[in-house]
Enzyme design. Sequence first.
Site, short mmCIF file in Angstrom:
data_model
loop_
_atom_site.label_atom_id
_atom_site.label_comp_id
_atom_site.label_asym_id
_atom_site.label_seq_id
_atom_site.Cartn_x
_atom_site.Cartn_y
_atom_site.Cartn_z
N GLY A 95 0.83 -1.21 0.00
CA GLY A 95 0.00 0.00 0.00
C GLY A 95 0.87 1.26 0.00
CD GLU A 102 7.09 -3.11 2.24
OE1 GLU A 102 6.90 -2.12 2.96
OE2 GLU A 102 6.18 -3.67 1.61
#
Length: 216
Positions: A95, A102
Site C-alpha cells: 500500500g 520489502e
Amino acid sequence: MSAQEKKIRAAAAALRHLREDAPIGVGTGSTVNCFIDALAAHPVRLKTVASSEATSARLAAAGFEVIDLNDVGELALYVDGADQATRRRHLIKGGGGALTREKIVAEAAREFICILDDGKLADTLGSFPLPIEVIPMARNLVARRLGRFGGHAVWRQGYVTDNGNHILDVHGLTIADPPTLESALNQIPGVVTVGLFGERPADLLLVGTDQGVVEI
Ligand code: 5RP
C-alpha cells in the site's frame, strides 16, 4: 482505542524480539514508523537494513546506521507492517509502494515479524486492492492480463517506486490460495513484484487490539 494506538502497541511488542548482536531489517509505513520511534527510545543501537528510501531516511534521522543488504548475510529479524493479513499469516503488502524491497528483505530474514492493528485481519485476502509493481512499458499489458484473474487493475498514477517502476492496484480479487495466485501472477512478463506474501508469509503476527497484543 484508535488504530494508531493499536499500531503503537504492536510496534512496542516487537522490541521484545530484538537481538542485540545482529542487524535487523526494517519495513515501511506508518506502523513501522511507530516501531522506529520505539527503537529510537530503546538503549540498543542496532545496524539496520531498510526496505525503502523513506525508511532509510527515517532511520538515519533517528541515529541508526543503515547498511546495504549486500554487505550483510542473512538477517536474524525483519519487522514490517501489512495492509491485510490472515490467521495463516499470508499478507497483502505494498500500500505504501515499497513491496519489492520489502519482499527482498523478508526473504533475507530468518524471522519475519509483522506488526499490525486488528482492523487489518481478514478471513480471505483481497478486499484490500493487491499492489503489483510493474516495468513502466508493460503497464497496460499487465493490466489486461490481470483481467484473466478476475481483478480490475488501477494504475497508481503519478507514483514511481524507489526502483523507478509503476504500481497497479488490483481490485475485486478474492484470494483463496495466496501462494498459487502469487506464483501465477509472477509469470506475467513485466511484473516485478506481487504484493502478496504467500510463498514467504510472516512467521509471527503481532496484532494490536483493545485488549493488548495478540500473537498469531
Ligand atoms: C508498504 C507496506 C506497508 O507495510 C503497508 O502499506 C502498511 O502500512 P501502514 O503501516 O502505514 O498501514 O506494505 O509498502
